[in-house]
Design a protein around this motif. Sequence first.
Motif, PDB file in Angstrom:
ATOM      1  N   LEU B   8       0.827  -1.211   0.000  1.00  0.00           N
ATOM      2  CA  LEU B   8       0.000   0.000   0.000  1.00  0.00           C
ATOM      3  C   LEU B   8       0.860   1.259   0.000  1.00  0.00           C
ATOM      4  N   LEU B  11       1.669   2.980  -3.149  1.00  0.00           N
ATOM      5  CA  LEU B  11       0.600   3.665  -3.877  1.00  0.00           C
ATOM      6  C   LEU B  11       0.300   5.023  -3.255  1.00  0.00           C
ATOM      7  N   ILE B  28      -2.644   0.709 -11.468  1.00  0.00           N
ATOM      8  CA  ILE B  28      -3.268   0.560 -10.146  1.00  0.00           C
ATOM      9  C   ILE B  28      -3.505   1.941  -9.535  1.00  0.00           C
ATOM     10  N   ARG B  30      -5.121   4.056  -6.049  1.00  0.00           N
ATOM     11  CA  ARG B  30      -5.662   4.014  -4.690  1.00  0.00           C
ATOM     12  C   ARG B  30      -6.383   5.339  -4.492  1.00  0.00           C
ATOM     13  N   VAL B  36      -8.843   0.388  -3.764  1.00  0.00           N
ATOM     14  CA  VAL B  36      -7.782   0.226  -4.757  1.00  0.00           C
ATOM     15  C   VAL B  36      -8.381  -0.420  -6.007  1.00  0.00           C
ATOM     16  N   VAL B 101      -0.808  -5.548  -1.609  1.00  0.00           N
ATOM     17  CA  VAL B 101      -1.809  -5.371  -2.668  1.00  0.00           C
ATOM     18  C   VAL B 101      -1.691  -6.566  -3.601  1.00  0.00           C
TER      19      VAL B 101
END
Lengths: 851, 106
Positions: B8, B11, B28, B30, B36, B101
């Motif tokens: 995490l 991100l 990706i 967030r 996410v 993730v």
Amino acid sequence: MRIVVVGHGMVGHRFVEVLARDASAVSLETPIDVTVLCEEHLPAYDRVQLTSYFSGKTADDLSLVAPNFFEDSGFKLHLGKGATEVDRAAKTVTTTSGEKIPYDKLVLATGSFPFVPPLPGKDRQDCLVYRTIEDLEAMKVSAKRSKVGVVVGGGLLGLEAAKALRDLGLETHVVEFAPRLMAVQIDDGAGKVLRNKIAALGVGIHLGKNTTEIVDGETCRHRMNFADGSHLETDMILFSAGIRPRDELARQAGLDVGPRGGIAIGNECLTNDPDVYAIGECALWEGRIYGLVAPGYQMAETAAHSIIAHEKKKEFVGADMSTKLKLMGVDVASIGDAHGATAGAQSFVYVDEPNEIYKKLVVSADGKKLLGAVLIGDVEAYGGLLQLMLNNMDLPDNAQALILPSFDGSAKPALGADALPMTATICSCNNVSKGEICDAVAKGCMDYDAIKSGTKAATSCGGCAALVKQVMNAELEKMGVEVKKDICEHFAYSRQELFHLCKVGEIKSFDALLDKHGNGQHDGCDICKPTAASIFASLWNEHVLKKPLAGLQDTNDYYMANLQKDGTYSVVPRMAGGEVTPDGLIAVGSVAKKYKLYTKVTGGQRIDLFGARLEQLPLIWKELIDAGFESGHAYGKSLRTVKSCVGSTWCRYGMLDSVGFAIQLENRYRGLRSPHKIKFAVSGCTRECAEAQSKDVGVIATENGWNLYVCGNGGMKPRHAELLASDLDSETLIKYVDRFLMFYVKTADRLQRTSVWRDNMEGGLDYLKDVVINDSLGLAAELEAQMQYVVDTFQCEWKTAVNDPEILKRFQPFVNSNQPDDNIVFVEERGQIRPATPAEKAGRITIVEMA
Amino acid sequence: MLEKICTLTDLTPLVGVPALVQGEQVAIFRLKDGNVYAVSNYDPFSQANVIARGITGNLKGYDVVASPIYKQHFDLKTGLCLEDETVSLKTYQVTVDGDNVLIAHH
């Protein structure tokens, strides 16, 4: 007075509506007694929207008759009852049920019938026409037992009918005799674009086909044989090859009709009998039949006013045939002389093949007036162009810009609502003038919906919507009512207002701005975020990659390079004033060579290096910084370059040192974030080799010092800069530029160039001079101080970035891999790289190996 | 099958990150609320792998990312393009397990 109306279609009903409305306003000697004969079993409905019957609308939805209209008016409507005979001597009409209705005035609104070419086989089963709701019912039944459907006729109605067939789930074809679609309204180029668009929707288009007969098919119910020997099989055929006026009643009654049909009328819509009127598609005016509803409505109004001796009597003097419509989701518009048939007519054409957009302007021989236009795919300009033509207004300079796309936020030559006369018809479907819209605003219609319900403007085809809004906004502004210029759905403010909110409230983060002044429920968007980032940068000048700011930046600002079409970036080191040392050139050359970049000298006197992958950017910058370069901000809405000529140092004619001064200016304003990119130039003499008058800020040396020009623009909408002040010394000039730029940065709209900002400025150049030179707002010191703050806090964003491991992380190709993007492929051209085309990527052409 | 892609902390909220998932390029994101999302990094309009570099936002109630090239908006939940409903991005199922993730692939 007994009035009999034969026909209750769109035009017939409009006639009785006007009669009901105006009869009560005019004092009549005798009360009116109105009888309407309607052959169909349904009262008047909207035939223009007929196809929507297939997408779920009911006959009730399409009805044009207001609830209780006949009860309230006392008019009599006979459904399912037509007229068979008119006795002009006895003044009676005989109905299909045999009764005789006496009249004092007779109005024929019998409309037209669909033309079916006299082909052998035209009366076979499942060969239909497309005109009434009953026809649609028959189509529905037929469609159920059919897989393939053909429309004969590629005109406006034919394409509508094709949409209906497609909506019914049939494999659909259009067969047209002419070599293009909509041959009446549009030209060859437009026809081609329209054809491609409609073909892309899966409709078979067969042009230049002359059907000779319809016989039994092998795979389908019918086979259509064409004159060229080809054929087409289909289960169902819809004829939509034009209309013919229904004038049989008039012929029987001995009224004058045209050689090819149509009841002859004059300007009052009277036939040769002073008690008989004809209106709509059955009427022939000056040898013309109008197959559109708007002229029919005008005739209805004319006839009604004539009958009740209305003091505001209207004459029918012909009608404009411009149309705008959506055919199967494709926007199509045609205005006036679309084919350029007028003697000496000239045209401008814009074609965007990838996006299937076609636009054409037809202008008069002297280029001053608009005669016609065709728009396919993008019809936004329709309302404005129609007004230009209808009101015979002068075209703006560079009329071609009216159909050119606006990529950079630059405004098109505006057709101000103010320029229109009060009598200008804004909505031709409902005959609403500018004056009526202004009246409605004055009476309290304060928003678009209120105007629509108050005036009926923009309630039919909607082609005038943009113009109605413009007229309304201009009126509201005159009344001192604020017209909202919200930048997006998250902020009900203009950029200027947001700038002031940030400054006064010392707001430095997007979240704070959104919470305090925006729709804090949601995140922002790609409009308000970069706008906020630009405002923060102008005010506080923090590094663009500081964490809370990073997510607001457009990719160019985020990676401090210019994104190109294939996902690679280009890099531009600053070369202030265009000056560079041989060592500098060699350094740039070595970097380009090492990373195999494409190099090009730009229009702004710098060297652009193309083809860098994300992960290469920090490496490239490290080397450039080591060689003494800094970021050229070619990626930002910021100062780009200060172009210069050679100047007095070398040039035989140079008055002052343009290179030295250009470098001084570039270094002062480098990195300044602004609503749009800004360019400068400094010329050493009036020969103007630096082309300073096409720049936002232009400086030209004279015998007595510098002349300062502002608000010029090169690019796609050029504008000459204007002289703001002359004979300045360097110090004063910088003061003025500080004030000018800061004033622009604070007050311009998002993506508004200085030229557009200047054109929208009330008071014009004189006002700007007052603010900048005479300090009329008392802001000069503050503007200068703010600029000084930006100058003092300048940092080369790249230098900061390459020394910050946190920031460098963002240049990794993937969060979980260092493998480069294998979709980036280059090909060699003229000894350098360029992005490979999709065909080349697919391996059909050899590609260059990249290290 | 679930594969750990990053943590995490890799991100930054609202800033996209590109990743490789079984040879496929994935973007990706967030969001503010902690959700996410993962969609294809390939922009069908420009045919370049750039979606991760787009600005995130919210339009008409949809969480979206704007392509940095021609600016179309894609719904992060469904991948659907707001401007042209015939176009959409492939979406990937994301699982957040503690700090990890994970992305599912077939």
